[in-house]
Design an enzyme around this catalytic site. Structure first.
Site, PDB file in Angstrom:
ATOM      1  N   ILE A 138       0.835  -1.209   0.000  1.00  0.00           N
ATOM      2  CA  ILE A 138       0.000   0.000   0.000  1.00  0.00           C
ATOM      3  C   ILE A 138       0.869   1.258   0.000  1.00  0.00           C
ATOM      4  CG2 ILE A 138      -2.059  -1.025   1.065  1.00  0.00           C
ATOM      5  CD1 ILE A 138      -1.143   0.217   3.762  1.00  0.00           C
ATOM      6  N   THR A 188      -7.982  -0.607  15.638  1.00  0.00           N
ATOM      7  CA  THR A 188      -8.001  -1.552  16.750  1.00  0.00           C
ATOM      8  C   THR A 188      -8.282  -0.874  18.097  1.00  0.00           C
ATOM      9  OG1 THR A 188      -6.520  -2.983  18.035  1.00  0.00           O
ATOM     10  CG2 THR A 188      -5.468  -1.285  16.749  1.00  0.00           C
ATOM     11  N   ASP A 189      -8.826  -1.641  19.039  1.00  0.00           N
ATOM     12  CA  ASP A 189      -9.045  -1.118  20.395  1.00  0.00           C
ATOM     13  C   ASP A 189      -7.715  -0.789  21.081  1.00  0.00           C
ATOM     14  OD1 ASP A 189      -8.162  -3.742  20.853  1.00  0.00           O
ATOM     15  OD2 ASP A 189      -9.939  -4.384  21.974  1.00  0.00           O
ATOM     16  N   GLU A 190      -6.615  -1.377  20.579  1.00  0.00           N
ATOM     17  CA  GLU A 190      -5.312  -1.169  21.248  1.00  0.00           C
ATOM     18  C   GLU A 190      -4.853   0.283  21.195  1.00  0.00           C
ATOM     19  OE1 GLU A 190      -2.232  -4.024  20.777  1.00  0.00           O
ATOM     20  OE2 GLU A 190      -3.644  -5.682  20.593  1.00  0.00           O
ATOM     21  N   TYR A 218       3.232  -1.507  17.725  1.00  0.00           N
ATOM     22  CA  TYR A 218       2.065  -1.845  16.888  1.00  0.00           C
ATOM     23  C   TYR A 218       0.949  -0.818  17.094  1.00  0.00           C
ATOM     24  CZ  TYR A 218      -2.460  -3.912  15.725  1.00  0.00           C
ATOM     25  OH  TYR A 218      -3.743  -4.099  15.245  1.00  0.00           O
ATOM     26  N   LYS A 243      -0.524   2.247  14.665  1.00  0.00           N
ATOM     27  CA  LYS A 243      -1.932   2.209  14.242  1.00  0.00           C
ATOM     28  C   LYS A 243      -2.633   3.517  14.653  1.00  0.00           C
ATOM     29  CE  LYS A 243      -4.255  -0.712  12.751  1.00  0.00           C
ATOM     30  NZ  LYS A 243      -4.626  -1.056  11.332  1.00  0.00           N
ATOM     31  N   ASN A 257     -10.494  -7.894  19.914  1.00  0.00           N
ATOM     32  CA  ASN A 257      -9.746  -9.102  19.496  1.00  0.00           C
ATOM     33  C   ASN A 257     -10.605 -10.044  18.653  1.00  0.00           C
ATOM     34  OD1 ASN A 257      -7.936  -8.190  21.735  1.00  0.00           O
ATOM     35  ND2 ASN A 257      -6.892 -10.087  21.172  1.00  0.00           N
ATOM     36  N   PRO A 304       6.749  -7.566  27.211  1.00  0.00           N
ATOM     37  CA  PRO A 304       7.073  -6.228  27.752  1.00  0.00           C
ATOM     38  C   PRO A 304       5.939  -5.241  27.453  1.00  0.00           C
ATOM     39  CG  PRO A 304       8.883  -7.085  26.383  1.00  0.00           C
ATOM     40  CD  PRO A 304       7.726  -8.024  26.207  1.00  0.00           C
ATOM     41  N   HIS A 329       2.922  -5.204  28.450  1.00  0.00           N
ATOM     42  CA  HIS A 329       1.669  -5.929  28.183  1.00  0.00           C
ATOM     43  C   HIS A 329       0.434  -5.183  28.700  1.00  0.00           C
ATOM     44  CE1 HIS A 329       0.002 -10.323  28.081  1.00  0.00           C
ATOM     45  NE2 HIS A 329      -0.749  -9.476  27.399  1.00  0.00           N
TER      46      HIS A 329
HETATM   47  P1  NAD Z   1      -3.177 -10.238   9.260  1.00  0.00           P
HETATM   48  O1  NAD Z   1      -1.786 -10.080   9.776  1.00  0.00           O
HETATM   49  O2  NAD Z   1      -3.801 -11.588   9.237  1.00  0.00           O
HETATM   50  O3  NAD Z   1      -3.266  -9.663   7.787  1.00  0.00           O
HETATM   51  C1  NAD Z   1      -2.647  -8.479   7.368  1.00  0.00           C
HETATM   52  C2  NAD Z   1      -2.645  -8.463   5.853  1.00  0.00           C
HETATM   53  O4  NAD Z   1      -2.040  -7.235   5.414  1.00  0.00           O
HETATM   54  C3  NAD Z   1      -1.826  -9.606   5.237  1.00  0.00           C
HETATM   55  O5  NAD Z   1      -2.536 -10.171   4.154  1.00  0.00           O
HETATM   56  C4  NAD Z   1      -0.555  -8.926   4.761  1.00  0.00           C
HETATM   57  O6  NAD Z   1       0.057  -9.567   3.651  1.00  0.00           O
HETATM   58  C5  NAD Z   1      -1.095  -7.541   4.396  1.00  0.00           C
HETATM   59  N1  NAD Z   1      -0.060  -6.483   4.406  1.00  0.00           N
HETATM   60  C6  NAD Z   1       0.854  -6.229   5.381  1.00  0.00           C
HETATM   61  N2  NAD Z   1       1.606  -5.176   5.034  1.00  0.00           N
HETATM   62  C7  NAD Z   1       1.154  -4.754   3.820  1.00  0.00           C
HETATM   63  C8  NAD Z   1       1.524  -3.700   2.945  1.00  0.00           C
HETATM   64  N3  NAD Z   1       2.513  -2.867   3.238  1.00  0.00           N
HETATM   65  N4  NAD Z   1       0.836  -3.563   1.782  1.00  0.00           N
HETATM   66  C9  NAD Z   1      -0.165  -4.420   1.453  1.00  0.00           C
HETATM   67  N5  NAD Z   1      -0.545  -5.448   2.239  1.00  0.00           N
HETATM   68  C10 NAD Z   1       0.108  -5.602   3.411  1.00  0.00           C
HETATM   69  O7  NAD Z   1      -4.042  -9.210  10.098  1.00  0.00           O
HETATM   70  P2  NAD Z   1      -5.561  -9.219  10.570  1.00  0.00           P
HETATM   71  O8  NAD Z   1      -5.618  -9.798  11.930  1.00  0.00           O
HETATM   72  O9  NAD Z   1      -6.405  -9.741   9.497  1.00  0.00           O
HETATM   73  O10 NAD Z   1      -5.794  -7.637  10.742  1.00  0.00           O
HETATM   74  C11 NAD Z   1      -6.317  -6.850   9.684  1.00  0.00           C
HETATM   75  C12 NAD Z   1      -6.545  -5.438  10.166  1.00  0.00           C
HETATM   76  O11 NAD Z   1      -7.456  -5.434  11.267  1.00  0.00           O
HETATM   77  C13 NAD Z   1      -5.288  -4.735  10.673  1.00  0.00           C
HETATM   78  O12 NAD Z   1      -5.323  -3.407  10.249  1.00  0.00           O
HETATM   79  C14 NAD Z   1      -5.385  -4.829  12.194  1.00  0.00           C
HETATM   80  O13 NAD Z   1      -4.719  -3.769  12.801  1.00  0.00           O
HETATM   81  C15 NAD Z   1      -6.885  -4.748  12.373  1.00  0.00           C
HETATM   82  N6  NAD Z   1      -7.410  -5.390  13.592  1.00  0.00           N
HETATM   83  C16 NAD Z   1      -7.057  -6.694  13.898  1.00  0.00           C
HETATM   84  C17 NAD Z   1      -7.623  -7.296  15.007  1.00  0.00           C
HETATM   85  C18 NAD Z   1      -7.286  -8.728  15.385  1.00  0.00           C
HETATM   86  O14 NAD Z   1      -7.701  -9.167  16.461  1.00  0.00           O
HETATM   87  N7  NAD Z   1      -6.594  -9.495  14.571  1.00  0.00           N
HETATM   88  C19 NAD Z   1      -8.530  -6.589  15.817  1.00  0.00           C
HETATM   89  C20 NAD Z   1      -8.861  -5.258  15.468  1.00  0.00           C
HETATM   90  C21 NAD Z   1      -8.295  -4.689  14.342  1.00  0.00           C
HETATM   91  O1  DAU Z   2      -7.248  -6.034  20.473  1.00  0.00           O
HETATM   92  C1  DAU Z   2      -7.110  -6.113  19.080  1.00  0.00           C
HETATM   93  C2  DAU Z   2      -5.752  -6.655  18.774  1.00  0.00           C
HETATM   94  O2  DAU Z   2      -5.777  -8.036  19.134  1.00  0.00           O
HETATM   95  C3  DAU Z   2      -5.336  -6.484  17.322  1.00  0.00           C
HETATM   96  O3  DAU Z   2      -5.245  -5.124  17.031  1.00  0.00           O
HETATM   97  C4  DAU Z   2      -3.996  -7.182  17.062  1.00  0.00           C
HETATM   98  O4  DAU Z   2      -3.670  -7.101  15.690  1.00  0.00           O
HETATM   99  C5  DAU Z   2      -4.114  -8.626  17.468  1.00  0.00           C
HETATM  100  O5  DAU Z   2      -2.861  -9.276  17.315  1.00  0.00           O
HETATM  101  C6  DAU Z   2      -4.592  -8.760  18.918  1.00  0.00           C
HETATM  102  O6  DAU Z   2      -3.566  -8.301  19.854  1.00  0.00           O
HETATM  103  P1  DAU Z   2      -3.288  -9.077  21.229  1.00  0.00           P
HETATM  104  O7  DAU Z   2      -1.932  -8.734  21.662  1.00  0.00           O
HETATM  105  O8  DAU Z   2      -4.409  -8.887  22.177  1.00  0.00           O
HETATM  106  O9  DAU Z   2      -3.388 -10.580  20.659  1.00  0.00           O
HETATM  107  P2  DAU Z   2      -2.478 -11.889  20.863  1.00  0.00           P
HETATM  108  O10 DAU Z   2      -3.217 -13.006  20.199  1.00  0.00           O
HETATM  109  O11 DAU Z   2      -1.061 -11.672  20.495  1.00  0.00           O
HETATM  110  O12 DAU Z   2      -2.549 -12.091  22.430  1.00  0.00           O
HETATM  111  C7  DAU Z   2      -3.782 -12.182  23.108  1.00  0.00           C
HETATM  112  C8  DAU Z   2      -3.475 -12.279  24.592  1.00  0.00           C
HETATM  113  O13 DAU Z   2      -2.845 -13.547  24.849  1.00  0.00           O
HETATM  114  C9  DAU Z   2      -2.503 -11.243  25.084  1.00  0.00           C
HETATM  115  O14 DAU Z   2      -2.842 -10.877  26.418  1.00  0.00           O
HETATM  116  C10 DAU Z   2      -1.155 -11.951  25.089  1.00  0.00           C
HETATM  117  C11 DAU Z   2      -1.549 -13.390  25.411  1.00  0.00           C
HETATM  118  N1  DAU Z   2      -0.678 -14.443  24.817  1.00  0.00           N
HETATM  119  C12 DAU Z   2      -0.435 -14.391  23.493  1.00  0.00           C
HETATM  120  C13 DAU Z   2       0.353 -15.351  22.894  1.00  0.00           C
HETATM  121  C14 DAU Z   2       0.648 -15.303  21.422  1.00  0.00           C
HETATM  122  C15 DAU Z   2      -0.184 -15.459  25.627  1.00  0.00           C
HETATM  123  O15 DAU Z   2      -0.418 -15.510  26.845  1.00  0.00           O
HETATM  124  N2  DAU Z   2       0.606 -16.403  25.034  1.00  0.00           N
HETATM  125  C16 DAU Z   2       0.909 -16.388  23.712  1.00  0.00           C
HETATM  126  O16 DAU Z   2       1.654 -17.274  23.248  1.00  0.00           O
END
Ligand code: NAD
Ligand code: DAU
Length: 327
Positions: A54, A116-118, A140, A144, A169, A264, A266
Site C-alpha cells: 500500500i 483496533t481497540d489497542e 504496533y 496504528k 480481538n 514487555p 503488556h
Molecule cells: P493479518 O496479519 O492476518 O493480515 C494483514 C494483511 O495485510 C496480510 O494479508 C498482509 O500480507 C497484508 N499487508 C501487510 N503489510 C502490507 C503492505 N505494506 N501492503 C499491502 N498489504 C500488506 O491481520 P488481521 O488480523 O487480518 O488484521 C487486519 C486489520 O485489522 C489490521 O489493520 C489490524 O490492525 C486490524 N485489527 C485486527 C484485530 C485482530 O484481532 N486481529 C482486531 C482489530 C483490528
Molecule cells: O485487540 C485487538 C488486537 O488483538 C489487534 O489489534 C492485534 O492485531 C491482534 O494481534 C490482537 O492483539 P493481542 O496482543 O491482544 O493478541 P495476541 O493473540 O497476540 O494475544 C492475546 C493475549 O494472549 C494477550 O494478552 C497476550 C496473550 N498471549 C499471546 C500469545 C501469542 C499469551 O499468553 N501467550 C501467547 O503465546
C-alpha cells in the site's frame, strides 16, 4: 459496490471479502503477501488480486482501477513482532496509509480505515468510547494510532469521506497461528506446551471475525464521514480461561499449560463500548463459547491450510519467540 480491499489476503480481510462477495460486491484485493497474507485465503473466491504494498503509489493506482471505495486492512498485526522488529510497522502504517489516503483524495473515494481497540491502551474497568483518549502502548498500537490520526486529518483538512472502524480481538477461521487462539489450538492438537504470558489474567474482548466484518460493512455503508466507530465483541475473558476452554474442546491435557515470561509493556485489559455502531443497526451474533468451538472445528478440519505454515518459517519464528522448538 466496487471495493478495493487492502490486506484482503490476511485473516480478517479474507473473511470480509468472503462476506462482501456473498452480498454482491465486486472486489479487488491489494496485498503485499507478507508471511500473514496468503493466496490460499482467497483461493476459492472470484476476486482480482494485485500483489503489492500500500506504500507503492503505482500498485495502488493499478489496484484502484474501476473501484469506488477503499477498505484498508493492510497492516503488520502482531504485537510481539512489533517489539522485536518495529520497522515494517512504521512503513506500512505511516507511509502505506498516507499513500492510500492520497490516492483516495485524488479520486474522491470513500475510505474506511480498519483499526483496533489497542489505540486506546489498557482499561482496568468499564469500556472505551470513541471519545476516549489515544494512549497506545506498543510500537504496533502506536503506529496504528498514528495512522488513525492521519486518516482523521484527511477528513478534517481535505473533506475526504473517511471513516475509522476500531475492532476488539478477532478470532475465527484463517487466523495465522502466532495469535493466542490458533496458536493454542494447534499446540493443544499436537501435544505442544501452551505458553501463557505472565499470570494469564490479562483480559481480551473477543469478537467472531464475521461479526467484525459485518460491523465494517455497516460503517462502510451507513457511517458518517469523519466519525470513528468501535466494534467490540459480546464477551470478555482472561487468557487462562480461553486456554482452558481450548483444552476442553481439543481434549488436551491441563499439564500442557506453561507460564512464560510476560510480554514487555503488556496491556492488562481491553474493552470496547459499541453503542454508536449499534445505532447504525449492527449487533454481534456469535457468543464466545459457540464461536470458539466453531473455530476449533475449523482448524481440525482444515489441516491443509495450517500444515504448510506449521512446517515452514513459522518454526523459526516460534523458536525465537518462545525459546523452544515446536514438536
Ligand atoms: P493479518 O496479519 O492476518 O493480515 C494483514 C494483511 O495485510 C496480510 O494479508 C498482509 O500480507 C497484508 N499487508 C501487510 N503489510 C502490507 C503492505 N505494506 N501492503 C499491502 N498489504 C500488506 O491481520 P488481521 O488480523 O487480518 O488484521 C487486519 C486489520 O485489522 C489490521 O489493520 C489490524 O490492525 C486490524 N485489527 C485486527 C484485530 C485482530 O484481532 N486481529 C482486531 C482489530 C483490528
Ligand atoms: O485487540 C485487538 C488486537 O488483538 C489487534 O489489534 C492485534 O492485531 C491482534 O494481534 C490482537 O492483539 P493481542 O496482543 O491482544 O493478541 P495476541 O493473540 O497476540 O494475544 C492475546 C493475549 O494472549 C494477550 O494478552 C497476550 C496473550 N498471549 C499471546 C500469545 C501469542 C499469551 O499468553 N501467550 C501467547 O503465546
Amino acid at each position: 459496490m466496487r471495493l478495493l480491499v487492502c490486506g484482503g489476503a490476511g485473516f480478517i480481510g479474507s473473511n470480509f471479502v468472503r462476506l462482501r462477495l456473498a452480498g454482491g460486491d465486486e472486489i479487488t484485493v491489494l496485498d503485499k503477501l507478507t508471511y500473514a497474507g496468503r493466496r490460499e485465503n482467497l483461493e476459492d473466491l472470484d476476486v482480482r488480486l494485485v500483489v503489492g504494498g500500500i506504500e507503492d503509489p503505482g500498485a495502488v493506482a493499478d489496484a484502484l482501477e474501476g473501484c469506488d471505495a477503499i477498505v484498508n486492512f493492510a497492516a503488520e498485526t502482531h504485537v510481539d513482532r512489533s517489539i522485536a522488529e518495529p520497522d515494517a510497522f512504521v512503513t506500512t502504517h505511516a507511509l502505506g496509509t498516507y499513500t492510500l489516503l492520497e490516492a483516495a483524495r485524488e479520486r474522491s473515494l470513500r475510505y474506511v480505515q480498519v483499526s483496533t481497540d489497542e489505540v486506546y491502551g489498557s482499561i482496568e474497568t468499564g469500556s472505551f468510547t470513541e471519545e476516549s483518549p489515544l494512549q497506545p502502548s506498543s510500537p504496533y498500537s502506536a503506529t496504528k494510532a498514528g495512522a488513525d490520526l492521519l486518516v482523521a486529518s484527511y477528513h478534517h483538512t481535505f473533506g475526504l469521506e473517511a471513516l475509522i472502524c476500531r475492532g476488539s480481538n478477532n478470532y475465527g477461521p484463517y487466523q495465522y497461528p502466532e495469535k493466542l487462539i490458533p496458536l493454542m489450538v494447534l499446540n493443544a492438537m499436537h501435544g505442544d506446551k501452551l505458553p501463557v504470558y505472565g499470570d494469564g489474567m490479562q483480559v481480551r474482548n473477543w469478537i467472531y471475525v464475521e461479526d467484525f466484518g459485518r460491523g465494517i460493512g455497516t460503517v462502510l455503508e451507513r457511517g458518517e464521514p469523519g466519525e470513528v466507530y468501535n466494534v467490540g465483541g459480546p464477551d470478555e475473558a482472561p487468557n487462562l480461561e480461553v486456554v482452558t476452554k481450548i483444552i476442553e474442546y481439543t481434549g488436551a491435557d491441563d499439564s500442557l499449560i506453561e507460564y512464560v515470561t510476560d510480554r514487555p509493556g503488556h496491556d492488562r485489559r481491553y474493552s470496547l463500548g459499541s453503542e454508536k455502531v449499534r445505532a447504525l443497526g449492527w449487533e454481534a451474533q456469535v457468543r464466545f463459547s459457540a464461536g470458539l468451538e466453531r473455530t476449533v472445528d475449523w482448524y481440525r478440519e482444515n489441516r491443509a491450510w495450517w500444515e504448510p505454515i506449521r512446517s515452514g518459517d513459522y518454526r523459526a519464528y516460534y523458536e525465537r519467540q518462545y525459546g523452544r522448538a515446536l514438536g
